[in-house]
Design an enzyme around this catalytic site. Structure first.
Site, PDB file in Angstrom:
ATOM      1  N   PHE A 116       0.861  -1.172   0.000  1.00 22.08           N
ATOM      2  CA  PHE A 116       0.000   0.000   0.000  1.00 22.08           C
ATOM      3  C   PHE A 116       0.897   1.220   0.000  1.00 22.08           C
ATOM      4  CE2 PHE A 116      -4.433   1.199   1.524  1.00 22.08           C
ATOM      5  CZ  PHE A 116      -5.067   0.392   0.619  1.00 22.08           C
ATOM      6  N   GLN A 230      -6.932  14.914   4.405  1.00 22.74           N
ATOM      7  CA  GLN A 230      -6.316  14.217   3.280  1.00 22.74           C
ATOM      8  C   GLN A 230      -7.247  14.192   2.076  1.00 22.74           C
ATOM      9  OE1 GLN A 230      -5.746   9.771   3.341  1.00 22.74           O
ATOM     10  NE2 GLN A 230      -3.619  10.412   3.280  1.00 22.74           N
ATOM     11  N   HIS A 232      -8.008  12.493  -1.588  1.00 20.06           N
ATOM     12  CA  HIS A 232      -7.724  11.349  -2.447  1.00 20.06           C
ATOM     13  C   HIS A 232      -7.793  11.856  -3.879  1.00 20.06           C
ATOM     14  CE1 HIS A 232      -8.068   7.453  -4.374  1.00 20.06           C
ATOM     15  NE2 HIS A 232      -7.756   6.879  -3.229  1.00 20.06           N
ATOM     16  N   LEU A 242     -15.543   7.638  -4.125  1.00 21.75           N
ATOM     17  CA  LEU A 242     -14.178   7.214  -4.389  1.00 21.75           C
ATOM     18  C   LEU A 242     -14.062   6.245  -5.563  1.00 21.75           C
ATOM     19  CD1 LEU A 242     -11.492   7.709  -2.833  1.00 21.75           C
ATOM     20  CD2 LEU A 242     -11.759   5.392  -1.989  1.00 21.75           C
ATOM     21  N   GLU A 245      -7.769   3.368  -6.011  1.00 18.96           N
ATOM     22  CA  GLU A 245      -6.427   3.473  -6.555  1.00 18.96           C
ATOM     23  C   GLU A 245      -6.156   2.354  -7.553  1.00 18.96           C
ATOM     24  OE1 GLU A 245      -4.412   5.075  -3.318  1.00 18.96           O
ATOM     25  OE2 GLU A 245      -2.473   4.334  -3.984  1.00 18.96           O
ATOM     26  N   ARG A 276      -0.298   9.519  -3.412  1.00 21.00           N
ATOM     27  CA  ARG A 276      -1.603  10.169  -3.458  1.00 21.00           C
ATOM     28  C   ARG A 276      -1.554  11.690  -3.479  1.00 21.00           C
ATOM     29  NH1 ARG A 276      -5.539   7.083   0.879  1.00 21.00           N
ATOM     30  NH2 ARG A 276      -5.541   5.127  -0.229  1.00 21.00           N
ATOM     31  N   HIS A 343     -10.989  13.107   1.920  1.00 24.24           N
ATOM     32  CA  HIS A 343     -11.083  11.684   2.204  1.00 24.24           C
ATOM     33  C   HIS A 343     -10.962  11.347   3.681  1.00 24.24           C
ATOM     34  CE1 HIS A 343     -10.972   7.522   1.158  1.00 24.24           C
ATOM     35  NE2 HIS A 343      -9.745   7.328   1.578  1.00 24.24           N
ATOM     36  N   ARG A 378      -2.122  10.671   6.740  1.00 27.07           N
ATOM     37  CA  ARG A 378      -2.365   9.289   7.144  1.00 27.07           C
ATOM     38  C   ARG A 378      -1.961   8.338   6.029  1.00 27.07           C
ATOM     39  NH1 ARG A 378      -7.087   5.557   5.994  1.00 27.07           N
ATOM     40  NH2 ARG A 378      -7.307   6.965   4.253  1.00 27.07           N
TER      41      ARG A 378
HETATM   42  C1  LIG Z   1     -14.247   5.556   0.859  1.00 30.73           C
HETATM   43  C2  LIG Z   1     -13.321   5.350   2.010  1.00 30.73           C
HETATM   44  C3  LIG Z   1     -12.409   4.293   1.981  1.00 30.73           C
HETATM   45  C4  LIG Z   1     -11.547   4.075   3.049  1.00 30.73           C
HETATM   46  N1  LIG Z   1     -10.664   3.042   2.987  1.00 30.73           N
HETATM   47  C5  LIG Z   1      -9.839   2.811   4.041  1.00 30.73           C
HETATM   48  C6  LIG Z   1      -8.933   1.719   4.016  1.00 30.73           C
HETATM   49  O1  LIG Z   1      -8.881   0.960   3.052  1.00 30.73           O
HETATM   50  N2  LIG Z   1      -8.126   1.516   5.082  1.00 30.73           N
HETATM   51  C7  LIG Z   1      -8.170   2.331   6.186  1.00 30.73           C
HETATM   52  O2  LIG Z   1      -7.436   2.070   7.118  1.00 30.73           O
HETATM   53  N3  LIG Z   1      -9.022   3.363   6.232  1.00 30.73           N
HETATM   54  C8  LIG Z   1      -9.853   3.633   5.192  1.00 30.73           C
HETATM   55  N4  LIG Z   1     -10.706   4.694   5.245  1.00 30.73           N
HETATM   56  C9  LIG Z   1     -10.813   5.464   6.476  1.00 30.73           C
HETATM   57  C10 LIG Z   1     -11.609   4.696   7.523  1.00 30.73           C
HETATM   58  O3  LIG Z   1     -12.628   3.967   6.901  1.00 30.73           O
HETATM   59  C11 LIG Z   1     -12.252   5.585   8.568  1.00 30.73           C
HETATM   60  O4  LIG Z   1     -11.325   6.482   9.034  1.00 30.73           O
HETATM   61  C12 LIG Z   1     -12.746   4.778   9.748  1.00 30.73           C
HETATM   62  O5  LIG Z   1     -13.601   3.766   9.306  1.00 30.73           O
HETATM   63  C13 LIG Z   1     -13.448   5.615  10.782  1.00 30.73           C
HETATM   64  O6  LIG Z   1     -14.013   4.760  11.763  1.00 30.73           O
HETATM   65  P1  LIG Z   1     -14.713   5.334  13.065  1.00 30.73           P
HETATM   66  O7  LIG Z   1     -15.167   4.162  13.855  1.00 30.73           O
HETATM   67  O8  LIG Z   1     -13.838   6.308  13.710  1.00 30.73           O
HETATM   68  O9  LIG Z   1     -15.957   6.148  12.533  1.00 30.73           O
HETATM   69  P2  LIG Z   1     -17.198   5.761  11.610  1.00 30.73           P
HETATM   70  O10 LIG Z   1     -17.117   4.416  11.049  1.00 30.73           O
HETATM   71  O11 LIG Z   1     -17.380   6.905  10.697  1.00 30.73           O
HETATM   72  O12 LIG Z   1     -18.399   5.711  12.649  1.00 30.73           O
HETATM   73  C14 LIG Z   1     -18.912   6.854  13.252  1.00 30.73           C
HETATM   74  C15 LIG Z   1     -20.065   6.459  14.131  1.00 30.73           C
HETATM   75  O13 LIG Z   1     -20.479   7.558  14.898  1.00 30.73           O
HETATM   76  C16 LIG Z   1     -21.859   7.679  14.872  1.00 30.73           C
HETATM   77  N5  LIG Z   1     -22.209   9.083  15.036  1.00 30.73           N
HETATM   78  C17 LIG Z   1     -21.712  10.149  14.364  1.00 30.73           C
HETATM   79  N6  LIG Z   1     -22.313  11.274  14.807  1.00 30.73           N
HETATM   80  C18 LIG Z   1     -23.180  10.917  15.753  1.00 30.73           C
HETATM   81  C19 LIG Z   1     -24.108  11.634  16.570  1.00 30.73           C
HETATM   82  N7  LIG Z   1     -24.280  12.960  16.484  1.00 30.73           N
HETATM   83  N8  LIG Z   1     -24.852  10.941  17.448  1.00 30.73           N
HETATM   84  C20 LIG Z   1     -24.737   9.594  17.555  1.00 30.73           C
HETATM   85  N9  LIG Z   1     -23.878   8.886  16.805  1.00 30.73           N
HETATM   86  C21 LIG Z   1     -23.118   9.543  15.924  1.00 30.73           C
HETATM   87  C22 LIG Z   1     -22.281   7.123  13.541  1.00 30.73           C
HETATM   88  O14 LIG Z   1     -23.594   6.670  13.612  1.00 30.73           O
HETATM   89  C23 LIG Z   1     -21.287   5.990  13.370  1.00 30.73           C
HETATM   90  O15 LIG Z   1     -21.797   4.838  13.984  1.00 30.73           O
HETATM   91  C24 LIG Z   1     -11.571   4.941   4.166  1.00 30.73           C
HETATM   92  C25 LIG Z   1     -12.462   5.994   4.190  1.00 30.73           C
HETATM   93  C26 LIG Z   1     -13.306   6.225   3.112  1.00 30.73           C
HETATM   94  C27 LIG Z   1     -14.199   7.415   3.146  1.00 30.73           C
END
Ligand SMILES: Cc1cc2nc3c(=O)[nH]c(=O)nc-3n(C[C@H](O)[C@H](O)[C@H](O)COP(=O)(O)OP(=O)(O)OC[C@H]3O[C@@H](n4cnc5c(N)ncnc54)[C@H](O)[C@@H]3O)c2cc1C
Ligand code: SF4
Ligand code: SF4
Ligand code: FES
Lengths: 566, 372
Positions: A116, A230, A232, A242, A245, A276, A343, A378
């Protein structure tokens, strides 16, 4: 009144994993509150994979992983936190593997790993092109097994503390309507990122609006490194969705309006496969210098036609589908309109290396938090690891903490009343502005002036414009739907107000950082300046609503800053 | 230039203030929406901010936005608006909530219940002991087997289209059984827990109520094939030796009798499956002079055809590992019934005749159907 020992807000990867560890102790009452059902969370959109030094494919070690991460962060990451993360990497992967995550495998049955961007070894574990989806769903299944209690479709409004300890949160019950105070000895915020401040120019879900981050900010606590977002390189033009890549990996060309493969000017050797940030900046430059495609010259083309239908359908079925559905373009016959898309939010809630904030019992984990392990940039695959590692660490820390403390005596009536008044004030206002318009303006301002290329003057303008938007929202943005049940109009308005607060902070931090580092690229200060800016930026809101900007030292353990060259 | 406009006829119901559901029509400029979800946003932003619907990822991965469009369950964010408009041919496009789930508001229905079903079926991993220090070793082929069911995004489009749900409210739903299948295939999961899930699928989820209408396959936006997974779980239930379920018995009856004779045995079916003695019924028929069913005899040419087929399968699909032992057992039972030697000694016979199988196969086929 609802009452928990530990309340987790957010049910993405960070929230669910925290819930699994927090509820290890059956004597603790643990609840998870989320504004959408857990499996809807944005973690499910992650495709590429998750990093850990398993050394299944090539020799590797947590130490090397740590170095790559620190270097990738342009030396802004806190190295003690990075070491914790990379050291825990393998055990975390094994744990979720034992819980059932269907990782792709090597012929001998061990977990497969692929290379990666920014990593010196193939260390990204994956499950085809839906790594986040299967992790999210597997963890959800495990929470069902453990009997975790959920408050699904509840919206966090504010975090309540007394200056020393957290008391709980206020929340809106989306399905039935109504404000509630939820009492908790500890609160873990795992509410995800805020890249939606770029509105249609982000790969993020519609609800990635930084609600937890904004709540902490309103509670007078510091946010960190908010200028780092960041981009993309390849998002679809209209929606920011998205395009992986992999499309370039399979041999796709980036073409400007003259039909030129312009990457030869910027990265003659690596061409489309340069890192990127370089590809994103090159695309943006082509567009800014008038070589964009289409009537408005506002996009670049990703040409896959020469790969042929067969290969496209076999190797890039998702890309083909995305282009057809979301852009109305058939990549077999036409090039795909793309432009860089916001992103990932490197910045967020300021915490120490255990995810603790200044307030006892208040933690943050996942993309909402800035611990910081990603610094100024990141690495792909590090976020999924980050959310799990610090989901676990905060949960264990909180579980230990709550055992020794009692609930504070409060019924929360006054907090509920304050929220109800605020919501009524939104509904009683005379509607003069349209949410959709204000939101689009915010996105345009942020993308054009606090986006990939940054410069003093436009950013100062942007800050002004964001403040104007705040004023306009304050005086004229009303919630016109007065019903209680599933009131989208209310939720979307609250989300927008959160984004505006965070956009203001982002613009301010970007102005204050007069150097270029990682994802923060300034035309007027094109070099990294370790002497003055090897520091985290810190912003908090004063009582009167004005912003206080400051700096905090970066933790350096083993690796002295060097030039970031690949 | 006039912009093409399409009419959306949208189901509206807010139990907070509406006595009953009604439909409202909205005009949406076609060029303002790439997908149906965009069209709903257009309505919400420009025509009616009170419209309730779910969304999150807008990229077909979170499972929030399934609704019913002109009667068919679909993800709003994955349905190109233009195609809908073209197909509607000037008629309004009807958008309604998914079937069978409790209404909350407008297009929003209760999702608690279908999530709750997963909990009841216990679709999760209980790791097999001993838990390895590193990862379990799993061959890539195994992971391939559950690739499709793990694509499921729990959008419940299949639930809203399911014939079994319509008849049997206890029926857990297509997606739930795909999840059972996914964990049953997983070699990391404890055997006892696999049995538990399969048992739950029957006791709690009523898996035998599926009528194999295949609608779930048709509507799934992620290429999951629940109807097939259900057949497989049913087969596994039989393999696990869950004998006491009418479904298992029926399956066993079908397999055995159709295999042996080409038809089911209507005489013994009620008894085998439900333990009902058919004699009184038969007698009643007899009294009235009706034709009485007989124990079916193998259809002419069937046994030879069957053997050929098996042999071809064995050659072309060796991985199927056809269980000749089981085949023999059935033949034995049929032998008992008919008191005659219908047992065909497949392997021996084919030792003797090694000619081109396909020629004979097709010959038999045409004989069988009486064509040239
Ligand atoms: C298209 C895409 C592809 C990606 N690919 C990768 C990858 O291949 N590898 C990698 O390491 N990272 C990747 N990332 C980044 C990674 O997916 C995210 O950074 C990560 O999943 C975030 O996880 P999290 O648990 O912090 O938040 P999230 O999964 O965003 O969860 C947030 C939670 O908070 C809750 N929430 C938000 N606001 C409130 C509120 N006001 N009240 C109650 N609940 C709330 C939501 O309901 C949700 O359950 C990618 C991101 C994107 C956008
Ligand atoms: S095949 Fe079975 S599960 Fe699928 S829709 Fe029909 S009845 Fe329901
Ligand atoms: S099987 Fe398909 S239709 Fe059913 S819930 Fe899963 S993704 Fe949706
Ligand atoms: S909005 Fe996520 S699947 Fe449609």
């Amino acid at each position: 009144m609802l009452e928990y020992d530990i309340l987790i807000v957010g049910a993405g990867g960070a929230g669910l994993y925290a819930a699994l560890w927090a509820s290890q102790n059956p004597n603790l009452k643990v609840g998870v509150m989320t504004k959408v059902y857990p499996v809807r969370s944005h973690t499910g959109a992650a495709e590429g994979g998750i990093n850990a030094a398993l050394a299944n494919v090539a020799e590797d070690s947590p130490e090397k992983h740590a170095f790559d991460t620190v270097k990738g962060s342009d030396y802004l990451a806190d190295q003690d936190a990075v070491e914790i993360m990379t050291k825990m990497g393998p055990e975390i992967i094994y744990d979720i593997e034992h819980r059932g995550v269907p990782f792709s495998r090597l012929p001998d049955g061990r977990i497969a790993q692929r290379p990666f961007g920014g990593a010196s070894f193939p260390r990204t574990c994956y499950a085809a092109d839906r790594t986040g989806l299967v992790i999210l769903h597997t963890l959800y299944d495990q929470t069902l097994k453990q009997g975790v209690e959920f408050l699904n479709e509840w919206f966090l409004l504010n975090v309540i503390h007394n200056g020393e300890r957290v008391l709980g949160v206020t929340a809106w019950d989306i399905r039935n309507g109504g404000v509630h105070f939820i009492k908790a000895k500890a609160v873990i915020l795992a509410t995800g990122g805020h890249a939606r401040m770029y509105w249609n120019r982000t790969s993020n879900a519609l609800g990635n609006t930084g609600d937890g981050t904004a709540a902490v900010f309103r509670a007078g606590l510091p946010l960190k490194d908010m200028e780092f977002v960041q981009f993309h390189p390849t998002g679809l033009r209209k929606t920011g969705i998205l395009i992986t890549e992999g499309a370039r990996g399979e041999g796709g060309y980036l073409i400007n309006k003259d039909g030129e493969r312009f990457m030869k000017k910027y990265a003659p050797e690596k061409m489309e496969l340069a890192p990127r940030d370089i590809v994103a900046r090159s695309i943006e430059r082509e567009i800014l210098e008038g070589r964009g495609c289409g009537e408005n010259g506002d996009y670049i083309c990703l040409d896959l036609r020469h790969l042929g239908e067969k290969k496209l359908m076999e190797r890039l079925p998702q890309t083909v589908e995305h282009a057809r559905v979301y852009e109305g373009v058939d990549p077999v016959k036409e090039p795909i309109p793309i432009r860089p898309t916001a992103h990932y939010s490197m910045g967020g809630i300021d915490t120490d290396k255990y995810g603790q904030t200044e307030i006892k019992g208040l933690y943050a984990a996942g993309e909402a938090a800035c611990i910081s392990v990603h610094g100024a940039n990141r690495l792909g695959g590090n976020s999924l690891l980050d959310i799990l590692v610090f989901g676990k660490i905060t949960a264990e820390h909180a579980a230990e903490y709550v055992v020794g403390v009692e609930h504070l005596p409060t019924e929360g009536g006054e907090y509920v009343k304050r929220e109800e008044e605020f919501i009524s004030s939104l509904m009683d206002k005379e509607p003069k502005e349209k949410l959709a318009d204000l939101r689009r303006e915010m996105g345009d301002v942020m993308a054009s002036k606090v986006g990939i290329f940054r410069e003093e003057k436009p950013m100062v303008e942007a800050l002004e414009q964001i403040r104007e938007l705040k004023e306009r929202a304050k005086s004229g943005l009303a919630v016109t739907d007065r019903s209680k049940r599933f009131n989208l109009n209310l939720i979307q308005t609250l989300e927008f107000l959160n984004l505006l607060d965070l956009a203001e902070v982002t613009a301010l931090c970007a102005i204050e950082r007069k150097e270029s580092r990682g994802a923060h690229y300034r035309l007027d200060y094109p070099n990294r300046d370790d002497e003055n800016y090897l520091k985290h930026s810190i912003v908090r809101r004063r009582e009167d609503g004005t912003l206080q900007h400051g700096w905090k030292e970066v933790v350096i353990t083993k690796w002295q800053p060097q030039e970031r060259k690949y | 230039m006039t912009v093409e406009r399409a009419v959306l006829r949208v189901y509206r119901y807010n139990p907070e203030r509406d006595e009953k559901p009604y439909y409202r029509e909205y005009e949406v400029p076609v060029d303002k929406a790439q997908t149906l979800l965009d069209a709903l946003f257009y309505i919400q932003e420009n025509l009616d901010p009170t419209l309730g619907f779910r969304f999150f990822c807008r990229a077909a991965v979170c499972g929030s936005c399934a609704v019913k469009v002109n009667g068919i369950s679909r993800l709003a964010c994955k349905t190109p608006f233009k195609n809908l408009v073209e197909r509607a041919n000037g008629k309004p496009i009807t958008v309604e909530p998914l079937n069978f789930l409790k209404p909350i508001k407008d297009l929003v229905v209760d999702h608690d219940q279908p999530f709750e079903s997963l909990k009841k079926l216990q679709t999760w991993c209980e790791p097999k002991e001993p838990i390895p220090e590193k990862e379990y070793r799993i061959p890539p082929e195994e992971v391939k087997q559950y690739e499709r069911p793990t694509n499921c995004i729990l959008c419940f489009a299949c639930y809203g289209s399911c014939e079994a749900v319509m008849d049997d409210p206890k029926y857990a739903g297509p997606y739930a059984f795909s999840r059972v299948y996914r964990y049953v295939l997983d070699s990391r999961v404890k055997e006892e827990h696999k049995r538990e899930m399969v048992k739950n699928a029957m006791d709690v989820g009523d898996i035998w109520s599926c009528v194999q209408c295949q609608k779930c396959i048709y509507v799934c936006p992620k290429g999951v094939r629940p109807a097939e997974d259900i057949q497989n779980v049913r087969g596994i239930a039989a393999e696990y030796g869950f004998k006491d379920y009418p479904g298992v018995k029926k399956l066993q009856h079908f397999v055995d009798w159709i295999y042996a004779t080409g038809q089911i045995n209507r005489l013994s079916l009620p008894e085998e499956v439900y333990g009902v003695d058919p004699t009184p019924l038969i007698n009643k028929f007899k009294e009235r002079g009706a034709e009485v069913w007989e124990v079916p005899k193998p259809l002419p040419g069937l046994l030879e055809f069957r053997d050929l087929y098996l042999e071809v399968m064995k050659e072309k699909k060796p991985h199927l590992d056809i269980d000749f032992h089981h085949v023999r057992k059935i033949d034995k039972r049929v032998e008992e019934v008919f008191n005659a030697d219908v047992c065909t000694k497949i392997t021996e016979r084919f030792e003797e005749q090694r000619e081109d199988f396909f020629t004979r196969f097709w010959k038999k086929l045409s004989e069988f159907f009486g064509t040239k």
